[in-house]
Design an enzyme around this catalytic site. Structure first.
Site, PDB file in Angstrom:
ATOM      1  N   LYS A  13      29.710  13.616  30.841  1.00 61.48           N
ATOM      2  CA  LYS A  13      29.586  14.939  30.234  1.00 61.48           C
ATOM      3  C   LYS A  13      29.166  14.792  28.774  1.00 61.48           C
ATOM      4  CE  LYS A  13      33.342  14.665  27.413  1.00 61.48           C
ATOM      5  NZ  LYS A  13      33.284  14.771  25.936  1.00 61.48           N
ATOM      6  N   ASP A 135      39.886  15.774  29.795  1.00 62.28           N
ATOM      7  CA  ASP A 135      38.551  16.028  30.364  1.00 62.28           C
ATOM      8  C   ASP A 135      38.509  15.945  31.884  1.00 62.28           C
ATOM      9  OD1 ASP A 135      37.545  16.342  27.804  1.00 62.28           O
ATOM     10  OD2 ASP A 135      36.793  14.285  27.665  1.00 62.28           O
TER      11      ASP A 135
END
EC number: 2.7.1.148
Length: 290
Positions: A13, A135
């Site tokens: 990401k 995350d």
């Protein structure tokens, strides 16, 4: 016959924006972030086996690996003593701000859920994710998400258009805890504009995102590793990127470009300088079965 192995791609990401909005009594930081899956991935193979949990990931093998801890939590919830082997082909760099460990943990949870014929709902997997790291919940879902809390609370956003990216990482990484400590010394809390991001993403134009690129951790990480500032400046001034930003707590910096061809030309320049370089793009999903 029950399948005994699942292979997945665990996608990295980037943070298109990251604002630190406050600090909790437990010391964790509250944030707002626009998180986005990109096309760099680790390959995860999870196999039912004998003899406890094994996690093979080069020098990151063993119980400290987040994927190992994900398997441990999954099996503990079932009260199962089933043996699990996790093999990770590592491509996402560490200490880069790209969520590699979190992506591996999320992919492991999803692979195990498939192997065990889906004993857990999506919400239950999300609960495991929240225990593992900030995350991991995003990496379960992927795509384009608005993250709040410590990063585990997600709200949908319009999918980002396909954005061509060149990603540059200095040799040295940045320790996330150190970056937050440096922020605490000088940084100021701020907020992102959710409505502005909705509108920019809905336009379907990469250029609309450029004015909104933002990262509160950049000054802190640049103080720890001044090379980050130089990489960002070079991408903008010398390489002609539309925009550039450090991802997460660094040390990776992404540059947004018009075409893949332009990204390849820029990548060639940085490879000659012996940097770690990737040409990639935004993705609509986070983890995909191989």
């Amino acid at each position: 016959m029950i399948k005994n192995q699942v292979e997945m791609f665990a996608y990295a990401k980037i943070n298109l924006a990251l604002a630190i909005t406050g600090r909790r009594p437990d010391g964790y930081h509250e944030l707002e972030s626009v998180m986005q899956s990109i096309g760099i991935y680790d390959r995860i193979r999870v196999t039912l086996a004998e003899g406890g949990i094994q996690c093979s990931c080069g020098k990151w093998s063993g119980p400290e690996n987040l994927a190992y801890r994900a398997a441990e939590a999954f099996l503990s919830g079932l009260g199962s003593s089933q043996g699990i082997h996790i093999d990770i082909e590592k491509n996402i760099p560490v200490q880069a701000g790209l969520g590699g460990g979190s992506a591996d943990a999320a992919a492991t949870l999803q692979a195990l859920n498939k192997l065990f014929e889906e004993p857990y709902t999506e919400e239950e997997l999300k609960s495991f994710a929240a225990q593992l790291g900030a995350d991991v919940a995003f990496c379960l879902k992927g795509g384009t998400q608005w993250a709040t809390g410590v990063g585990e609370e997600l709200k949908g956003l319009p999918h980002a258009p396909k954005i061509n990216l060149v990603l540059i990482k200095p040799d040295q990484g940045v320790n996330t805890a150190e970056a937050y400590r440096a922020f605490d010394q000088e940084g100021k809390f701020s907020h992102l504009d959710y409505a502005g991001w909705q509108e920019a993403l809905a336009s379907g134009r990469a250029e609309s995102l450029i004015p909104l690129l933002y990262n509160d951790l950049e000054p802190a990480s640049m103080k720890l590793l001044p090379e980050i500032a130089w990489v960002k400046e070079e991408l903008m001034k010398q390489n002609g990127c539309l925009g550039a930003l450090m991802s997460g707590s660094g040390s990776a910096v992404f540059g947004i470009v018009q075409t893949e061809e332009q990204a390849e030309k820029i990548a060639a320049i940085w490879r000659e300088r012996n940097y770690h370089v990737w040409v990639t793009h935004t993705m609509e999903r986070g983890n995909i079965y191989g």
